[in-house]
Write an enzyme that holds these catalytic residues in place. Sequence first.
Site, mmCIF file in Angstrom:
data_model
loop_
_atom_site.group_PDB
_atom_site.id
_atom_site.type_symbol
_atom_site.label_atom_id
_atom_site.label_comp_id
_atom_site.label_asym_id
_atom_site.label_seq_id
_atom_site.Cartn_x
_atom_site.Cartn_y
_atom_site.Cartn_z
ATOM 1 N N LYS A 152 -13.432 31.470 -24.947
ATOM 2 C CA LYS A 152 -14.499 31.829 -23.998
ATOM 3 C C LYS A 152 -15.805 32.201 -24.708
ATOM 4 C CE LYS A 152 -11.248 33.330 -20.429
ATOM 5 N NZ LYS A 152 -10.976 34.358 -19.387
ATOM 6 N N TYR A 212 -12.731 27.777 -11.659
ATOM 7 C CA TYR A 212 -12.103 29.024 -11.226
ATOM 8 C C TYR A 212 -12.070 29.167 -9.706
ATOM 9 C CZ TYR A 212 -11.609 31.035 -15.930
ATOM 10 O OH TYR A 212 -11.216 31.305 -17.218
ATOM 11 N N PHE A 257 -14.306 39.763 -8.539
ATOM 12 C CA PHE A 257 -14.907 39.487 -9.851
ATOM 13 C C PHE A 257 -15.347 38.028 -10.018
ATOM 14 C CE2 PHE A 257 -10.239 39.251 -10.328
ATOM 15 C CZ PHE A 257 -10.081 37.966 -10.808
ATOM 16 N N ARG A 262 1.068 32.212 -23.658
ATOM 17 C CA ARG A 262 0.707 33.484 -23.013
ATOM 18 C C ARG A 262 1.196 34.671 -23.850
ATOM 19 N NH1 ARG A 262 -1.517 33.102 -18.023
ATOM 20 N NH2 ARG A 262 -0.572 34.954 -17.095
ATOM 21 N N THR A 318 -3.904 39.901 -19.983
ATOM 22 C CA THR A 318 -5.278 39.588 -19.536
ATOM 23 C C THR A 318 -6.254 40.691 -19.934
ATOM 24 O OG1 THR A 318 -4.350 38.402 -17.659
ATOM 25 C CG2 THR A 318 -6.673 39.001 -17.498
ATOM 26 N N ARG A 346 -5.911 38.322 -27.844
ATOM 27 C CA ARG A 346 -6.794 39.199 -27.057
ATOM 28 C C ARG A 346 -6.901 40.591 -27.670
ATOM 29 N NH1 ARG A 346 -4.701 36.798 -21.364
ATOM 30 N NH2 ARG A 346 -6.424 35.360 -20.935
ATOM 31 N N ASN A 367 -12.458 38.259 -22.200
ATOM 32 C CA ASN A 367 -11.154 38.394 -22.875
ATOM 33 C C ASN A 367 -10.817 37.248 -23.838
ATOM 34 O OD1 ASN A 367 -10.614 36.529 -20.907
ATOM 35 N ND2 ASN A 367 -8.838 37.571 -20.047
ATOM 36 N N HIS A 420 -8.553 31.763 -22.524
ATOM 37 C CA HIS A 420 -7.819 31.478 -21.289
ATOM 38 C C HIS A 420 -6.544 30.753 -21.673
ATOM 39 C CE1 HIS A 420 -6.889 29.960 -17.281
ATOM 40 N NE2 HIS A 420 -6.690 28.785 -17.835
ATOM 41 N N GLU A 424 -5.685 21.920 -15.010
ATOM 42 C CA GLU A 424 -6.800 22.404 -15.832
ATOM 43 C C GLU A 424 -7.127 21.422 -16.956
ATOM 44 O OE1 GLU A 424 -5.700 27.047 -14.843
ATOM 45 O OE2 GLU A 424 -5.462 26.329 -16.896
HETATM 46 P P1 CMP Z 1 -8.261 33.976 -17.225
HETATM 47 O O1 CMP Z 1 -6.898 33.952 -17.809
HETATM 48 O O2 CMP Z 1 -9.259 33.027 -17.747
HETATM 49 O O3 CMP Z 1 -8.153 33.770 -15.640
HETATM 50 C C1 CMP Z 1 -8.990 34.407 -14.702
HETATM 51 C C2 CMP Z 1 -9.935 35.346 -15.346
HETATM 52 O O4 CMP Z 1 -10.555 36.272 -14.477
HETATM 53 C C3 CMP Z 1 -9.208 36.214 -16.337
HETATM 54 O O5 CMP Z 1 -8.826 35.452 -17.442
HETATM 55 C C4 CMP Z 1 -10.210 37.320 -16.598
HETATM 56 O O6 CMP Z 1 -11.119 36.991 -17.622
HETATM 57 C C5 CMP Z 1 -10.934 37.374 -15.279
HETATM 58 N N1 CMP Z 1 -10.558 38.607 -14.596
HETATM 59 C C6 CMP Z 1 -9.357 38.939 -14.125
HETATM 60 N N2 CMP Z 1 -9.400 40.174 -13.580
HETATM 61 C C7 CMP Z 1 -10.673 40.604 -13.711
HETATM 62 C C8 CMP Z 1 -11.349 41.783 -13.342
HETATM 63 N N3 CMP Z 1 -10.706 42.788 -12.718
HETATM 64 N N4 CMP Z 1 -12.659 41.890 -13.636
HETATM 65 C C9 CMP Z 1 -13.303 40.874 -14.252
HETATM 66 N N5 CMP Z 1 -12.703 39.709 -14.632
HETATM 67 C C10 CMP Z 1 -11.411 39.590 -14.366
#
Ligand code: CMP
Length: 138
Positions: free
Chosen positions: A10, A50, A58, A86, A92, A103, A113, A116, A127
Site C-alpha cells: 500500500k 474496495y 471508513f 494472511r 489488519t 504489518r 496497514n 493487503h 482481485e
Molecule cells: P485490507 O485488508 O486492504 O481490506 C480493507 C481495508 O480497510 C483494510 O485492509 C484496512 O486498511 C481498512 N480498514 C479496515 N478497518 C478500518 C478502520 N476501522 N478504519 C480505517 N480503515 C480500515
Amino acid sequence: MSNRTFTMVKPDATSKGYTGAILQQITDAGFTIKAMKWIHLSEKQAGAFYAVHKERPFYGELVAFMSSGPIVAAILEKENAVADFRTLIGATNPAQAAEGTIRKKFASSIGENAVHGSDSDENAAIEGSFFFSGLEIF
Ligand code: CMP
C-alpha cells in the site's frame, strides 16, 4: 483449495521505501510471484476495488489513502496461499499483529496497514483479475 492469492503493497509502505523489504519477506516465505505491477490508482479505481466496503464508515478514508500514491499489486502462488499469506502479514490492525509479521514490522495503523491480502480463494481470483489479464500472469 486454490494455490493463489492477491496482494498490494500500500501507499504508506511504498512511500517509506519498504517495498523491497516486504517483497523479500514474501518470497523468503515461499511465495512465487506470478504477476506484478507498480501502479498509482485513481480514486475511481480504488473505489471500485474496495466497493465491497462501500457502506463502511471508513470507505472514504480508505479510497483516499489507496489513491494517494503508487502501490505494488501482485498475484502470488504457494500451497495454501490465502491462509498462509494472511498469517505472514498479520492482523489488519498492526497493534494486534503477531511479532515478525509484515504489518507488525511495517504498518502504522489499521488504515495505513502496509499490505493487503485476499481473505478467500474467491476474492483472490476476483482481485487478481481486477489488475491482471491472463496475458500478464506467468
Ligand atoms: P485490507 O485488508 O486492504 O481490506 C480493507 C481495508 O480497510 C483494510 O485492509 C484496512 O486498511 C481498512 N480498514 C479496515 N478497518 C478500518 C478502520 N476501522 N478504519 C480505517 N480503515 C480500515
